[in-house]
Motif scaffolding. Structure first.
Motif, mmCIF file in Angstrom:
data_model
loop_
_atom_site.group_PDB
_atom_site.id
_atom_site.type_symbol
_atom_site.label_atom_id
_atom_site.label_comp_id
_atom_site.label_asym_id
_atom_site.label_seq_id
_atom_site.Cartn_x
_atom_site.Cartn_y
_atom_site.Cartn_z
ATOM 1 N N GLY A 16 0.858 -1.151 0.012
ATOM 2 C CA GLY A 16 0.162 0.048 0.117
ATOM 3 C C GLY A 16 0.914 1.350 0.061
ATOM 4 N N TRP A 17 1.960 1.353 0.754
ATOM 5 C CA TRP A 17 2.797 2.267 0.873
ATOM 6 C C TRP A 17 3.493 2.640 -0.638
ATOM 7 C CZ3 TRP A 17 6.194 5.774 3.551
ATOM 8 C CH2 TRP A 17 5.684 6.197 4.817
ATOM 9 N N PHE A 18 3.753 1.500 -1.349
ATOM 10 C CA PHE A 18 4.240 1.624 -2.525
ATOM 11 C C PHE A 18 3.346 2.294 -3.390
ATOM 12 C CE2 PHE A 18 5.598 0.585 -6.782
ATOM 13 C CZ PHE A 18 7.185 0.773 -7.003
ATOM 14 N N ALA A 19 2.107 1.809 -3.634
ATOM 15 C CA ALA A 19 1.056 2.257 -4.528
ATOM 16 C C ALA A 19 0.871 3.876 -4.195
ATOM 17 C CB ALA A 19 0.014 1.544 -4.244
ATOM 18 N N VAL A 20 0.511 4.361 -2.843
ATOM 19 C CA VAL A 20 0.265 5.792 -2.809
ATOM 20 C C VAL A 20 1.360 6.435 -2.961
ATOM 21 C CG1 VAL A 20 -0.476 7.263 -0.816
ATOM 22 C CG2 VAL A 20 -1.319 4.918 -1.046
ATOM 23 N N ALA A 21 2.662 6.171 -2.339
ATOM 24 C CA ALA A 21 4.037 6.725 -2.723
ATOM 25 C C ALA A 21 4.375 7.153 -3.971
ATOM 26 C CB ALA A 21 5.069 6.179 -1.907
ATOM 27 N N PHE A 22 3.997 6.035 -4.851
ATOM 28 C CA PHE A 22 4.519 6.137 -6.284
ATOM 29 C C PHE A 22 3.596 7.027 -6.998
ATOM 30 C CE2 PHE A 22 4.438 4.112 -10.493
ATOM 31 C CZ PHE A 22 5.640 4.316 -11.067
ATOM 32 N N ILE A 23 2.207 7.034 -6.785
ATOM 33 C CA ILE A 23 1.440 7.966 -7.352
ATOM 34 C C ILE A 23 1.851 9.601 -7.169
ATOM 35 C CG2 ILE A 23 -1.084 8.827 -7.368
ATOM 36 C CD1 ILE A 23 -1.973 6.047 -6.741
ATOM 37 N N LEU A 24 2.170 9.637 -5.627
ATOM 38 C CA LEU A 24 2.385 11.031 -5.142
ATOM 39 C C LEU A 24 3.924 11.299 -6.028
ATOM 40 C CD1 LEU A 24 1.249 11.081 -1.698
ATOM 41 C CD2 LEU A 24 0.388 12.320 -3.582
ATOM 42 N N GLN A 25 4.635 10.439 -5.970
ATOM 43 C CA GLN A 25 6.151 10.583 -6.633
ATOM 44 C C GLN A 25 5.917 11.054 -8.073
ATOM 45 O OE1 GLN A 25 9.200 10.980 -5.497
ATOM 46 N NE2 GLN A 25 8.735 10.550 -3.253
ATOM 47 N N LEU A 26 5.070 10.421 -8.714
ATOM 48 C CA LEU A 26 4.831 10.658 -10.160
ATOM 49 C C LEU A 26 4.358 12.327 -10.426
ATOM 50 C CD1 LEU A 26 3.082 7.355 -11.641
ATOM 51 C CD2 LEU A 26 5.390 8.426 -12.191
ATOM 52 N N TYR A 27 3.624 12.534 -9.150
ATOM 53 C CA TYR A 27 2.886 13.567 -9.385
ATOM 54 C C TYR A 27 4.096 14.916 -9.120
ATOM 55 C CZ TYR A 27 -0.040 17.795 -8.039
ATOM 56 O OH TYR A 27 -0.711 19.158 -7.789
ATOM 57 N N PHE A 28 4.893 14.473 -8.052
ATOM 58 C CA PHE A 28 5.874 15.308 -7.880
ATOM 59 C C PHE A 28 6.852 15.613 -9.008
ATOM 60 C CE2 PHE A 28 10.272 16.225 -6.646
ATOM 61 C CZ PHE A 28 10.280 17.137 -5.507
ATOM 62 N N GLN A 29 7.159 14.635 -9.768
ATOM 63 C CA GLN A 29 7.930 14.881 -10.836
ATOM 64 C C GLN A 29 7.429 15.771 -11.979
ATOM 65 O OE1 GLN A 29 11.047 14.132 -11.110
ATOM 66 N NE2 GLN A 29 11.116 13.235 -9.164
ATOM 67 N N LYS A 30 6.085 15.638 -11.896
ATOM 68 C CA LYS A 30 5.272 16.597 -13.023
ATOM 69 C C LYS A 30 4.731 17.870 -12.565
ATOM 70 C CE LYS A 30 5.638 13.824 -16.616
ATOM 71 N NZ LYS A 30 6.538 14.307 -17.802
ATOM 72 N N ALA A 31 4.912 17.946 -11.470
ATOM 73 C CA ALA A 31 4.234 19.443 -10.749
ATOM 74 C C ALA A 31 5.148 20.567 -11.353
ATOM 75 C CB ALA A 31 4.146 19.063 -9.263
#
Length: 225
Positions: A183-198
């Motif tokens: 679960g941590w990987f899934a939520v963190a990965f979504i937020l990391q993708l967003y961080f890179q594109k923000a």
């Protein structure tokens, strides 16, 4: 005359500005060192558990004092990362989905829907700091997102046993389930993708130190438990 005064003020600010980062790192190290001693060696760990919200707020205040671009993209990232992290925990607490069956204790302060508000801020801080570290690599954005996620998982691996010991949260089975890390990987990965594109400037010299101080703190306690 005015030009001379302005030049002197500017030179003064430049002179002392170089001490900002070392001073901030020193404050982080001192506060975490005091917490480390208090939890393990003071004989009164409950008193230091209650200081956890203050420590988290101080760490975030220092971290974001070094952020350079308070534009709409950054504010939106902060709000969405807080919301995604917080409501993921709300879902986890009330359904057992995402992470597994667990309950928050009292050490993290005020709760809403049985989840401490500081948890949302903690998600922001972790995504932000690990995202900055991954940006030191020359990798493509998606690989940086994976690295940031793995750094978050590394911290969580050592954090979980400490959290159970000091009333941050507890697992109903008494053991940390595999679903937590998935679960941590899934939520963190979504937020990391967003961080890179923000769309905001992603250079904060304190960010790597925040992560490294926290990792050192939890690894040290983990080893001594």
């Amino acid at each position: 005359m005015l030009k001379t005064i302005t030049t002197e003020v500017y030179n003064g600010k430049t002179k002392y500005k170089k001490y900002g980062l070392p001073l901030a790192v020193a404050v982080l190290v001192i506060f975490h060192a005091v917490g480390f001693w208090g939890l393990l060696f003071s004989g009164e760990p409950e008193r230091f558990q209650n200081l956890t919200p203050m420590n988290l707020l101080l760490t975030n205040t220092l971290l974001f004092a070094f952020h350079r671009s308070w534009n709409g993209g950054f504010i939106l990232f902060t709000l969405l990362a807080f919301a995604v992290g917080f409501f993921s925990e709300v879902i986890g607490i009330h359904t057992g989905l995402l992470f597994g069956d667990y309950t928050y204790g009292q050490a993290l302060g005020t709760k809403v829907w049985e989840v401490p508000l500081l948890i949302g801020l903690n998600w922001v801080m972790l995504v932000y700091s690990t995202g900055h570290i991954s940006n030191y690599t020359p990798w493509p954005w998606w690989a940086k997102a994976i690295l940031g996620t793995l750094l978050m998982l590394l911290l969580d691996f050592f954090l979980e046993p400490v959290a159970m010991q000091f009333d941050f949260w507890s697992w109903h089975t008494g053991e940390i389930p595999l679903s937590n890390f998935i679960g941590w990987f899934a939520v963190a990965f979504i937020l990391q993708l967003y961080f890179q594109k923000a769309r905001f400037e992603k250079f904060n010299p304190l960010a790597p130190y925040v992560y490294l101080v926290q990792l050192t703190f939890f690894v040290s306690i983990y080893v001594l438990l």
